[in-house]
Scaffold this motif. Sequence first.
Motif: not given
Length: 262
Positions: A1-8, A14-21, A24-30
């Motif tokens: 399972m590939a997960r992508i962490l995006g940071l702003d 600092i904004g973040w979002s963790l995506i299950d590629d 194709e769903s968002i695991i969590g944001t904050g």
Amino acid sequence: MARILGLDLGPNSIGWSLIDDNKESIIGTGVRIFEEGINRSGGKEESKNAARRDARQSRRMNARRKARMRRLVYILQDNDMMPTADADIEKFINIDPYKVRDKGVTKKLTLHEMGRALYHINQRRGFKSNRKTDTSTDTAFFQAIDETNQAMEEGGFKTLGQYLASLNPHESRRRNRYTTRSMYINEFNTLINKQTSYYSDHFTDELRKDLYDAIFFQRKLKSQKHTVSHCTFEPKKKVTPKGSPIFQEFRIWQQISNIRVS
């Protein structure tokens, strides 16, 4: 399972979002918000340490000014140019400094009058830049200096003190003008040379040097060589400073190589 962490990354958040590629769903944001490292006022950004730095610089300037004045007082008192008794010092301070600075250019002064003139020069002593090449863009400042120089030339005044003494304090403030260090150095030399003709045994070369150093001494800028970092590829060597001609040439060629014409 590939997960992508995006940071702003922002200046105070600092904004973040963790995506299950795969799904194709968002695991969590904050978002995490923290205090900004600068102060904003009137559209300007200022370091939070700026106020502390300005206060520290003021304390240093005041301490150095007082130390310079104490040194001059010791020299004047040791050479009979300033009284030592408190009662006489008040009388000494009440001597009109502009009057004696004017008189001393052409006539003989008493030693106390000469001391009062030097004491007053030490309180002002004019502006001097520490830069090798003055790149100041404050045109109003230099324009005001030019106006003072022009007024001195038109009036035929030999020194700044003569010019200031000619002004009517009820019409024009004597202190309300910009002056340079060279004006005061010229006046110092003019006064010393003239009074030496009356007190040849008193104003020796040693005393003249001591007075000059006490009034016009200015510290050189501290070296910033310690702020030059080490090379990433050769850690034992320092990088070329930005002020180096080699670095300037490199930057010019770098900018030229980055130019694209379409």
